[in-house]
Design a protein around this motif. Structure first.
Motif, PDB file in Angstrom:
ATOM      1  N   HIS A 101      39.855  40.533  74.432  1.00 42.77           N
ATOM      2  CA  HIS A 101      39.698  39.912  73.120  1.00 42.77           C
ATOM      3  C   HIS A 101      39.377  38.435  73.314  1.00 42.77           C
ATOM      4  N   VAL A 102      38.741  37.840  72.308  1.00 43.00           N
ATOM      5  CA  VAL A 102      38.644  36.375  72.271  1.00 43.00           C
ATOM      6  C   VAL A 102      39.547  35.895  71.144  1.00 43.00           C
ATOM      7  N   ASP A 103      39.899  34.619  71.202  1.00 40.64           N
ATOM      8  CA  ASP A 103      40.768  34.054  70.164  1.00 40.64           C
ATOM      9  C   ASP A 103      39.969  33.622  68.943  1.00 40.64           C
ATOM     10  N   LEU A 104      38.693  33.343  69.169  1.00 38.72           N
ATOM     11  CA  LEU A 104      37.846  32.889  68.064  1.00 38.72           C
ATOM     12  C   LEU A 104      36.401  33.248  68.382  1.00 38.72           C
ATOM     13  N   PHE A 105      35.745  33.861  67.396  1.00 36.80           N
ATOM     14  CA  PHE A 105      34.317  34.177  67.540  1.00 36.80           C
ATOM     15  C   PHE A 105      33.592  33.553  66.356  1.00 36.80           C
ATOM     16  N   LEU A 106      32.540  32.784  66.658  1.00 41.65           N
ATOM     17  CA  LEU A 106      31.831  32.026  65.625  1.00 41.65           C
ATOM     18  C   LEU A 106      30.380  32.468  65.518  1.00 41.65           C
ATOM     19  N   ILE A 107      29.820  32.377  64.319  1.00 44.78           N
ATOM     20  CA  ILE A 107      28.360  32.419  64.174  1.00 44.78           C
ATOM     21  C   ILE A 107      27.866  31.024  64.553  1.00 44.78           C
ATOM     22  N   HIS A 108      27.016  30.935  65.581  1.00 44.87           N
ATOM     23  CA  HIS A 108      26.690  29.626  66.165  1.00 44.87           C
ATOM     24  C   HIS A 108      25.905  28.739  65.197  1.00 44.87           C
ATOM     25  N   TRP A 109      24.903  29.301  64.522  1.00 38.49           N
ATOM     26  CA  TRP A 109      24.071  28.555  63.553  1.00 38.49           C
ATOM     27  C   TRP A 109      23.780  29.457  62.370  1.00 38.49           C
ATOM     28  N   PRO A 110      23.697  28.904  61.165  1.00 36.62           N
ATOM     29  CA  PRO A 110      23.461  29.768  59.997  1.00 36.62           C
ATOM     30  C   PRO A 110      22.018  30.290  59.896  1.00 36.62           C
TER      31      PRO A 110
END
Ligand code: NAD
Length: 273
Positions: A101-110
């Motif tokens: 698992h990761v602790d945080l997953f982000l959409i890098h750019w909209p």
């Protein structure tokens, strides 16, 4: 050094200081992330785009720390906003990192011109519900992009990671995040090192017997933002950690905030494709 954590809106928390690995060459990543972990960092900020997730994973394995003491963030690369592509890209990230698992997953750019960030967000929500991403969020989202996520999604982003440094305070985004219980993470917190020559910073640094980099990082944390300065120099990696045993006055804070020139160093979120 004791690094404080900030609560996230989903009940988890994030160490307020981490180590960012943008432009850390893949072949040096294992060694530098290991240096950071040995120095006391427990939060690593990487991305699929940085091509160094494998080195991050190797350092984590080599450090042998309990997994629950680490906070690992990665980000969805721009080519993968389509739903299935996002899920597949996430699987590859976990494999590269050697984690379950990761602790945080982000959409890098909209990528508003592509117009698929709401679809990508749907995939992140599935990853969140599966537990393989303990928290999900956005990066480089302007208020108008976040409004669409809030209206059309079912999970409120835990963080929004955006450009912030003394030349670019990004106050409008910070205020929007705060209003919606979204933690702001400041990328390029040192303005890639360019802001550090400023004489105001030099004066405040001398007053506190610190370096300009430490003063700038302290300014960020006193504003309540999360930072993860990048350095490929072990002595600076350690220096950037020593910001929790001094305090800037209200006057110092205002002087640094006053350096704002509305000057981005990175891309504008509306123009990145
Ligand atoms: P930064 O502001 O952290 O600056 C790093 C540079 O500052 C170094 O290369 C070095 O030249 C200098 N520096 C670092 N520590 C110093 C010290 N103690 N004394 C003097 N100089 C020092 O820049 P960054 O790497 O762009 O940003 C940090 C992290 O933010 C990245 O590694 C990445 O994790 C993240 N980031 C995210 C995005 C995004 O789009 N989400 C974009 C850029 C960066």
């Amino acid at each position: 050094t004791e690094i404080p954590s900030l609560p996230l809106n989903n009940g988890t928390s994030v160490p307020q200081l981490g180590y960012g690995v943008f432009k850390v060459p893949p072949e040096q990543t294992r060694e530098l992330v290991l240096t950071a972990l040995e120095a006391g960092y427990r939060h690593i900020d990487t991305a699929q785009m940085y091509r160094n997730e494998r080195g991050v994973g190797e350092a984590i394995a080599a450090a042998g720390l309990p997994r629950d003491e680490l906070f690992v963030t990665t980000k969805l690369n721009n080519a993968f906003h389509e739903h299935d592509a996002a899920l597949e890209a996430f699987d590859r990230s976990l494999e590269e990192l050697g984690l379950d698992h990761v602790d945080l997953f982000l959409i890098h750019w909209p990528l508003p011109a592509v117009g698929r960030f709401v679809e990508a967000w749907g995939a992140l929500e599935e990853l969140y519900r599966s537990g393989r991403a303990r928290a999900i969020g956005t990066s480089n989202f302007q208020p108008q992009h976040l409004r669409r996520i809030l209206a059309e999604g079912t999970v409120v982003p835990a963080v929004n990671q955006v450009e912030i440094h003394p030349w670019f305070g990004n106050e409008e985004v910070r205020a929007f995040d705060a209003e919606h219980d979204i933690v702001t993470e400041a990328w390029s917190p040192l303005g890639r090192g360019r802001v550090l020559e400023d004489p105001t910073l030099a004066r405040i640094a001398t007053d506190h017997d610190r370096t300009p980099a430490q003063v700038v990082l302290r300014w960020h944390v006193q504003r309540g933002d999360v930072v993860f300065p990048k350095s490929a120099t072990p002595s600076r990696i350690r220096e950037n950690l020593e910001i929790f045993d001094f305090e800037l006055s209200g006057e110092d804070m205002a002087a640094i905030t006053g350096l704002d020139r509305d000057e981005r160093i990175g891309s504008h979120p509306d123009h990145m494709n």
